[in-house]
Design an enzyme around this catalytic site. Structure first.
Site, PDB file in Angstrom:
ATOM      1  CG  ASP A 188      -0.464 -13.300  -4.317  1.00 22.00           C
ATOM      2  OD1 ASP A 188      -0.899 -14.460  -4.159  1.00 22.00           O
ATOM      3  OD2 ASP A 188      -1.170 -12.352  -4.740  1.00 22.00           O
ATOM      4  CE1 TYR A 192      -4.548  -9.829  -8.937  1.00 20.80           C
ATOM      5  CE2 TYR A 192      -2.364 -10.485  -8.208  1.00 20.80           C
ATOM      6  CZ  TYR A 192      -3.707 -10.312  -7.962  1.00 20.80           C
ATOM      7  OH  TYR A 192      -4.200 -10.614  -6.708  1.00 20.80           O
ATOM      8  CE  LYS A 242      -4.145 -14.639  -5.640  1.00 20.52           C
ATOM      9  NZ  LYS A 242      -3.340 -13.513  -6.128  1.00 20.52           N
ATOM     10  CG  HIS A 294      -8.290 -14.391  -8.238  1.00 18.79           C
ATOM     11  ND1 HIS A 294      -7.475 -13.756  -9.132  1.00 18.79           N
ATOM     12  CD2 HIS A 294      -8.390 -13.539  -7.180  1.00 18.79           C
ATOM     13  CE1 HIS A 294      -7.083 -12.588  -8.633  1.00 18.79           C
ATOM     14  NE2 HIS A 294      -7.635 -12.438  -7.456  1.00 18.79           N
ATOM     15  CB  SER A 299      -8.294 -16.270  -3.214  1.00 21.78           C
ATOM     16  OG  SER A 299      -8.233 -14.918  -2.859  1.00 21.78           O
ATOM     17  CB  SER A 337      -5.684  -5.267   0.592  1.00 26.56           C
ATOM     18  OG  SER A 337      -5.983  -5.553  -0.756  1.00 26.56           O
ATOM     19  CB  SER A 395       6.181  -1.849  -2.155  1.00 27.08           C
ATOM     20  OG  SER A 395       6.799  -0.607  -2.421  1.00 27.08           O
ATOM     21  CD  GLN A 416      10.991   1.668   4.836  1.00 26.62           C
ATOM     22  OE1 GLN A 416       9.827   1.792   4.446  1.00 26.62           O
ATOM     23  NE2 GLN A 416      11.772   2.695   5.122  1.00 26.62           N
TER      24      GLN A 416
HETATM   25  N1  LIG Z   1      -6.828 -12.647  -3.890  1.00 25.18           N
HETATM   26  C1  LIG Z   1      -7.292 -11.447  -4.177  1.00 25.18           C
HETATM   27  O1  LIG Z   1      -8.442 -11.266  -4.604  1.00 25.18           O
HETATM   28  C2  LIG Z   1      -6.407 -10.252  -3.980  1.00 25.18           C
HETATM   29  C3  LIG Z   1      -6.970  -8.968  -3.920  1.00 25.18           C
HETATM   30  C4  LIG Z   1      -6.139  -7.891  -3.685  1.00 25.18           C
HETATM   31  C5  LIG Z   1      -4.770  -8.091  -3.541  1.00 25.18           C
HETATM   32  N2  LIG Z   1      -4.237  -9.341  -3.639  1.00 25.18           N
HETATM   33  C6  LIG Z   1      -2.769  -9.579  -3.518  1.00 25.18           C
HETATM   34  O2  LIG Z   1      -2.314  -8.916  -2.342  1.00 25.18           O
HETATM   35  C7  LIG Z   1      -1.296  -7.999  -2.683  1.00 25.18           C
HETATM   36  C8  LIG Z   1      -1.289  -6.820  -1.738  1.00 25.18           C
HETATM   37  O3  LIG Z   1      -2.516  -6.131  -1.753  1.00 25.18           O
HETATM   38  P1  LIG Z   1      -2.731  -4.721  -2.483  1.00 25.18           P
HETATM   39  O4  LIG Z   1      -1.754  -4.588  -3.593  1.00 25.18           O
HETATM   40  O5  LIG Z   1      -4.178  -4.614  -2.782  1.00 25.18           O
HETATM   41  O6  LIG Z   1      -2.455  -3.638  -1.372  1.00 25.18           O
HETATM   42  P2  LIG Z   1      -1.410  -3.353  -0.202  1.00 25.18           P
HETATM   43  O7  LIG Z   1      -0.246  -4.244  -0.272  1.00 25.18           O
HETATM   44  O8  LIG Z   1      -2.216  -3.277   1.036  1.00 25.18           O
HETATM   45  O9  LIG Z   1      -0.989  -1.873  -0.522  1.00 25.18           O
HETATM   46  C9  LIG Z   1      -0.232  -1.551  -1.656  1.00 25.18           C
HETATM   47  C10 LIG Z   1      -0.072  -0.027  -1.684  1.00 25.18           C
HETATM   48  O10 LIG Z   1       0.692   0.394  -0.550  1.00 25.18           O
HETATM   49  C11 LIG Z   1       1.840   1.125  -0.975  1.00 25.18           C
HETATM   50  N3  LIG Z   1       2.926   0.720  -0.081  1.00 25.18           N
HETATM   51  C12 LIG Z   1       3.569  -0.461  -0.027  1.00 25.18           C
HETATM   52  N4  LIG Z   1       4.478  -0.472   0.949  1.00 25.18           N
HETATM   53  C13 LIG Z   1       4.424   0.733   1.545  1.00 25.18           C
HETATM   54  C14 LIG Z   1       5.110   1.327   2.631  1.00 25.18           C
HETATM   55  N5  LIG Z   1       6.063   0.655   3.291  1.00 25.18           N
HETATM   56  N6  LIG Z   1       4.787   2.601   2.989  1.00 25.18           N
HETATM   57  C15 LIG Z   1       3.835   3.280   2.308  1.00 25.18           C
HETATM   58  N7  LIG Z   1       3.134   2.773   1.272  1.00 25.18           N
HETATM   59  C16 LIG Z   1       3.427   1.507   0.889  1.00 25.18           C
HETATM   60  C17 LIG Z   1       2.073   0.695  -2.416  1.00 25.18           C
HETATM   61  O11 LIG Z   1       2.690   1.715  -3.158  1.00 25.18           O
HETATM   62  P3  LIG Z   1       4.175   1.550  -3.781  1.00 25.18           P
HETATM   63  O12 LIG Z   1       4.126   0.385  -4.730  1.00 25.18           O
HETATM   64  O13 LIG Z   1       4.408   2.850  -4.455  1.00 25.18           O
HETATM   65  O14 LIG Z   1       5.102   1.316  -2.616  1.00 25.18           O
HETATM   66  C18 LIG Z   1       0.638   0.469  -2.905  1.00 25.18           C
HETATM   67  O15 LIG Z   1       0.036   1.699  -3.281  1.00 25.18           O
HETATM   68  C19 LIG Z   1      -1.617  -7.652  -4.138  1.00 25.18           C
HETATM   69  O16 LIG Z   1      -0.560  -6.997  -4.785  1.00 25.18           O
HETATM   70  C20 LIG Z   1      -1.970  -9.005  -4.677  1.00 25.18           C
HETATM   71  O17 LIG Z   1      -0.797  -9.765  -4.924  1.00 25.18           O
HETATM   72  C21 LIG Z   1      -5.040 -10.426  -3.821  1.00 25.18           C
END
Ligand SMILES: NC(=O)c1ccc[n+]([C@@H]2O[C@H](COP(=O)([O-])OP(=O)(O)OC[C@H]3O[C@@H](n4cnc5c(N)ncnc54)[C@H](OP(=O)(O)O)[C@@H]3O)[C@@H](O)[C@H]2O)c1
Length: 324
Positions: A46, A51, A80, A113, A164, A211, A269, A277
């Protein structure tokens, strides 16, 4: 309860229910993380123009593809249209910039987006006024943008198109033209989006949860700005207890909950162990009681983290999706 590995899309394409998130990963760090993700077995990536790291993702993907069309077909690459491109006449330019930076002939899924728009300012995807508010474009024709995005699919440069951060009303307006292939929205144990998920199930639109682990980095930034308390999902006692019972990590429990909740997820991550994991969640199962305990953590709208208030002024846009 077994969970299928894919959502079946039209045309027989398959969207892997666990994908790899790339937001907030600096390009050099992301490139190495994508190598690790491919090695671990991720095939759904994604991305987003906003980004500002599509080129790093593209480099790692193209190294892995190595010019082999069959390997390219194994991947499901998502990007997006940024808020600065939310005008019918801007879609082509922003899409081509993404395709160029990713270095791919075609994109598997292209999403609008967000439904609101920023002004087009060359070289600045997040244009701001001197007072820190966003340079908003309030004249957005969302259906017009959707029609242009659909043309990308007809041209063969995109296999599927979706959206989205849209609410039910916006979805139904777009569905009147053509049904989006998927809806990507925030979903996690504190914000389970039950009503929206039920509505999209009726419409036959798969949900991809962003997230899924609570976006700690974003939550920390917002907490510092607003003073609001954002609980760490990975430390919730219910999650910790269930993780212990299954000898799994809290993240694996949060992801498995979402899969059994019927949605795909795209955890981000950059750590090789956590990358691996997060993908290993198809080989265990949460029982009915555990699912109920986790379902009871839902805080409804109060559980939302990514409310876009960091884009000051966005909430005044008529298409702002999260009206309280
Ligand atoms: N469409 C939208 O508007 C939108 C908005 C937000 C996000 N997104 C997409 O969704 C993806 C995921 O959401 P997000 O990045 O906001 O948050 P997330 O995936 O909920 O959380 C990411 C955080 O969790 C940590 N993490 C990952 N795996 C872990 C584990 N097994 N144990 C402990 N900590 C862990 C990561 O740190 P480390 O990297 O250090 O592991 C990072 O700080 C984004 O990267 C993006 O591609 C889309």
């Amino acid at each position: 309860m077994s969970v299928p590995k894919y959502f079946e899309l039209e045309d027989g394409d398959r969207l892997p229910r666990i994908g790899f998130g790339t937001w907030q990963a600096p390009p050099d760090v992301l490139e190495k993380a994508v190598d690790a993700a491919l090695e671990a077995g991720y095939r759904h990536f994604d991305s987003a123009r906003a980004y500002e790291n599509e080129d790093a993702l593209g480099r790692a993907l193209n190294r892995w593809i190595g010019g082999d069309a069959a390997k390219r077909k194994e991947l499901f690459v998502v990007t997006k249209l940024p808020p600065s491109g939310n005008r019918p006449e801007s879609v082509e330019e922003y899409f081509e910039a993404s395709r160029r930076d990713l270095g791919l002939d075609y994109i598997d899924l292209y999403l609008i987006h967000v439904p609101f728009a920023f002004e087009h300012v060359p070289g600045d995807l997040h244009p701001k006024n001197p007072d820190g508010s966003m340079k908003m474009d309030y004249s957005t024709d969302l259906v017009g943008v959707w029609k242009e995005v659909l043309k990308l699919k007809k041209s063969g440069r995109v296999r599927h198109v979706g959206v989205s951060n849209m609410n039910e009303e916006q979805l139904s307006r777009l569905c009147a033209v053509e049904k989006p292939a998927c809806l990507q929205v925030e979903v996690h144990v504190l914000f389970q989006q039950k009503k929206l998920i039920a509505a999209t199930k009726q419409l036959g639109i798969p949900i991809v949860a962003y997230s899924p682990l609570g976006s700690k980095a974003l939550a920390d930034v917002l907490a510092a700005k607003t003073g609001r308390n954002y609980p760490n999902l990975l430390e919730l006692p219910t999650v910790l207890n269930i993780a212990k019972a299954h000898s799994r990590t809290p993240a694996q429990v949060l992801l498995r909950f979402l899969l059994q909740h019927g949605v795909a997820c795209i955890p981000k991550s950059t750590d090789p162990t956590r990358i691996q994991q997060n993908l290993s969640v198809l080989d265990f199962e949460l029982n009915k009681n555990e699912m109920q305990e986790l379902a009871a953590l839902d805080r409804g709208e109060d559980g939302r983290i990514c409310d876009f208030m960091f884009f000051v002024g966005a909430e005044k846009h008529t298409e702002f999706p999260f009206k309280k």
